[in-house]
Design an enzyme around this catalytic site. Sequence first.
Site, PDB file in Angstrom:
ATOM      1  N   ARG A  78      -1.894  -9.331 -20.481  1.00  0.00           N
ATOM      2  CA  ARG A  78      -2.884  -9.131 -21.537  1.00  0.00           C
ATOM      3  C   ARG A  78      -2.404  -8.147 -22.600  1.00  0.00           C
ATOM      4  NH1 ARG A  78      -6.127  -4.838 -21.303  1.00  0.00           N
ATOM      5  NH2 ARG A  78      -7.925  -5.899 -22.209  1.00  0.00           N
ATOM      6  N   PRO A 102       0.815  -1.228   0.000  1.00  0.00           N
ATOM      7  CA  PRO A 102       0.000   0.000   0.000  1.00  0.00           C
ATOM      8  C   PRO A 102       0.843   1.270   0.000  1.00  0.00           C
ATOM      9  CG  PRO A 102      -0.725  -1.533   1.710  1.00  0.00           C
ATOM     10  CD  PRO A 102       0.596  -2.044   1.203  1.00  0.00           C
ATOM     11  N   ASP A 150      -8.848  -0.484 -24.964  1.00  0.00           N
ATOM     12  CA  ASP A 150      -9.259  -0.551 -23.554  1.00  0.00           C
ATOM     13  C   ASP A 150      -9.611   0.803 -22.980  1.00  0.00           C
ATOM     14  OD1 ASP A 150      -8.803  -3.163 -23.420  1.00  0.00           O
ATOM     15  OD2 ASP A 150      -6.931  -3.050 -22.297  1.00  0.00           O
ATOM     16  N   GLU A 170       2.709  -7.519   8.938  1.00  0.00           N
ATOM     17  CA  GLU A 170       2.731  -6.046   8.989  1.00  0.00           C
ATOM     18  C   GLU A 170       3.591  -5.478   7.862  1.00  0.00           C
ATOM     19  OE1 GLU A 170       0.151  -6.499  11.506  1.00  0.00           O
ATOM     20  OE2 GLU A 170       0.744  -4.437  11.092  1.00  0.00           O
TER      21      GLU A 170
HETATM   22  N1  LIG Z   1      -3.148  -2.270  -1.415  1.00  0.00           N
HETATM   23  C1  LIG Z   1      -2.085  -2.990  -1.852  1.00  0.00           C
HETATM   24  N2  LIG Z   1      -1.479  -2.772  -3.033  1.00  0.00           N
HETATM   25  O1  LIG Z   1      -0.468  -3.640  -3.112  1.00  0.00           O
HETATM   26  N3  LIG Z   1      -0.408  -4.407  -2.034  1.00  0.00           N
HETATM   27  C2  LIG Z   1      -1.422  -4.045  -1.239  1.00  0.00           C
HETATM   28  C3  LIG Z   1      -1.739  -4.642   0.063  1.00  0.00           C
HETATM   29  O2  LIG Z   1      -2.708  -4.277   0.706  1.00  0.00           O
HETATM   30  N4  LIG Z   1      -0.908  -5.631   0.462  1.00  0.00           N
HETATM   31  C4  LIG Z   1      -1.124  -6.276   1.730  1.00  0.00           C
HETATM   32  C5  LIG Z   1      -0.247  -5.661   2.762  1.00  0.00           C
HETATM   33  C6  LIG Z   1      -0.585  -6.286   4.095  1.00  0.00           C
HETATM   34  C7  LIG Z   1       0.292  -5.694   5.144  1.00  0.00           C
HETATM   35  C8  LIG Z   1       1.732  -5.883   4.802  1.00  0.00           C
HETATM   36  C9  LIG Z   1       2.099  -5.364   3.442  1.00  0.00           C
HETATM   37  C10 LIG Z   1       1.177  -5.890   2.391  1.00  0.00           C
END
Ligand SMILES: Nc1nonc1C(=O)NCC1CCCCC1
Length: 246
Positions: free
Chosen positions: A154, A89, A169, A116
Amino acid sequence: MFFDILTLFPEMFEGPFSESIINRAREKDLIEVKTINIRDYAEDKHNRTDDTPYGGGAGMVMKAGPIYRAWEQVKSQRSVESKTILMSPQGEQLTQNIVNDLAKEPGLIIICGRYEGVDERVRKTIVDREISIGDYVLTGGEIPAMVLVDAAARLLTGVLGDEESSKKDSFYNGLLEHPHYTRPREFKGLKVPDVLLSGNHQLIERWRKKESLRRTLMRREDLLKDKELTEEDKKLLKEIKAELKG
Ligand SMILES: Nc1nonc1C(=O)NCC1CCCCC1
């Protein structure tokens, strides 16, 4: 193009990649998807791939060692250079432009975080690009990795049949896609627009471009700011705005 996916849950990838277009691309050797179980590269007697965070706090952190060794292994097995992507994230938001760039690579190594997150030394040593599929937190990076593989694969020549070409697209030409219709001509009292039945391809293309612009204006006006509009686009937008004014 190859995708080497470092994950604690390789079996998560069996279903999605053994179906439909991605599976057909694998069978045609257009893509290769390999999953590597990070746990196989744990070194302590407990096979640990995670540990408690320095500084305290809840949850566990993925250890750098097992990820690094798994990465070294996949790197050593490839004769061409590949970019290493961490799904998280905290990454840059995935867009079609980023997918277009990454689909030009000979291959990608994709790291799927869990718990985490990964120890920061992973980012500092082997990650080339950190990518997020959206501002929300999932249970792991596996589904984001599937999203990236699907979106990149794709675009590769031969993966989609001509009729499914990715060239039209949404987001490919910077706009949202126009509405689609198929048989029957009427469903629940809703008829297919006459122009689509006219056989006049020039009129049909004009209708599609106009509806694509309309949908983009109504839902994602931000995309219009980044798009170089042709004179025809501008004319159509003027018509749409006049129609909206009623
Ligand atoms: N959103 C996201 N985009 O790419 N990955 C994501 C995600 O939410 N990944 C899980 C997290 C859970 C905690 C640790 C790090 C990864």
